[in-house]
Enzyme design. Structure first.
Site, PDB file in Angstrom:
ATOM      1  N   SER A  97      22.196  65.225  29.217  1.00  0.00           N
ATOM      2  CA  SER A  97      23.645  65.329  29.138  1.00  0.00           C
ATOM      3  C   SER A  97      24.060  66.666  28.522  1.00  0.00           C
ATOM      4  O   SER A  97      23.705  67.721  29.041  1.00  0.00           O
ATOM      5  CB  SER A  97      24.179  64.125  28.353  1.00  0.00           C
ATOM      6  N   ASP A 197      26.011  57.717  37.905  1.00  0.00           N
ATOM      7  CA  ASP A 197      26.188  58.158  36.517  1.00  0.00           C
ATOM      8  C   ASP A 197      27.664  57.998  36.187  1.00  0.00           C
ATOM      9  O   ASP A 197      28.521  58.554  36.875  1.00  0.00           O
ATOM     10  CB  ASP A 197      25.754  59.633  36.414  1.00  0.00           C
ATOM     11  N   HIS A 227      23.474  57.105  33.222  1.00  0.00           N
ATOM     12  CA  HIS A 227      23.520  58.401  32.544  1.00  0.00           C
ATOM     13  C   HIS A 227      22.370  58.635  31.558  1.00  0.00           C
ATOM     14  O   HIS A 227      21.723  59.675  31.568  1.00  0.00           O
ATOM     15  CB  HIS A 227      24.867  58.570  31.825  1.00  0.00           C
TER      16      HIS A 227
END
Length: 251
Positions: A97, A197, A227
């Site tokens: 991320s 996601d 995610h």
């Protein structure tokens, strides 16, 4: 800053000494090192030296994160790179991320990095930007959590229960900086992307792939994770692919 805040046990930094190949492992926005520990351990079992830093304001309390800027997060990972260089002659970087965003940031500025493995990395977050504008104009300090987007039953990410609105501006600023310099990246890149996601649109992986200048680059599509893929069904796949990628480059 943040001296009054206790770091949660599972959110502490980790360091596994190994051989001359170093891997910097970076967690995500509002998350903690807990999300990266499995990958870190697998990399360490492959004999690499592994460092997983705790980003400023993370793993403590959302109020602590409010005081942190994207510059603080950049400094944390820059310092992590230097720490690995003390004992390692080849450095690789991976991150989830915003950790993936910071991975790209480092690759844009450090051509000596041998390879990068961003995982559901963020470079373009228009929804976050719009959210920030709306919430800050309304004077709202915290919004709902974005952590724990995991497909696998019964797995929880150690992440904040709420997100500081001020911090959203910082991640958007970071993605803007990184997106504008993607073409500077020449290092081999293995780009992991979850097909579904709910935090970072999968389109981000495509944009990274198309914008970087690396001759050696590939996208690994993860069919079975959301995610936080490093804690999800594909966590073993990520570890295996990262280890194979590093070994191939260093062979």
């Amino acid at each position: 800053m943040g001296e009054d805040y206790q770091v949660m046990d599972e959110a502490k930094e980790f360091y596994f000494p190994g051989n001359k190949i170093g891997v910097l492992v970076i967690h995500g926005f509002t998350g903690s090192t807990q999300s990266m520990r499995f990958l870190g351990k697998q990399l360490a079992d492959a004999k690499f030296t592994v460092y997983g830093p705790r980003l400023t304001g993370h793993g403590t309390a959302p109020e602590d994160m409010e005081n942190a800027s994207c510059q603080d997060w950049i400094e944390t990972v820059e310092w992590g790179l230097e720490k690995l260089k003390e004992t390692c002659s080849a450095i690789f970087v991976t991150g989830l991320s915003m950790g993936g965003t910071l991975t790209l940031y480092l690759a844009e500025r450090h051509s000596e990095i041998k390879g990068i493995m961003p995982i559901n990395a963020a470079v373009n977050l228009p929804e976050f930007a719009a959210n920030y504008e709306k919430l800050s104009s309304e004077g709202i300090r915290f919004m709902d959590a974005i952590g724990s987007d995991i497909k696998k039953e019964g797995v929880e990410e150690l992440a904040y229960p709420k997100t500081p609105v001020k911090s959203i501006k910082e991640i958007v600023s970071l993605t803007d900086i990184v997106r504008n310099d993607l073409q500077k990246i020449n290092t081999p890149a293995l780009i992991f992307s979850s097909v579904e996601d709910h935090v970072v649109p999968p389109q981000n992986a495509k944009e990274i792939y198309e914008s970087i200048s690396s001759k050696e680059r590939a996208i690994v599509s993860m069919e079975n994770s959301y995610h936080v893929a490093t804690l999800d069904h594909d966590k073993e796949l990520i570890a295996e692919k990262c280890i194979a990628f590093i070994n191939k480059i260093e062979s």
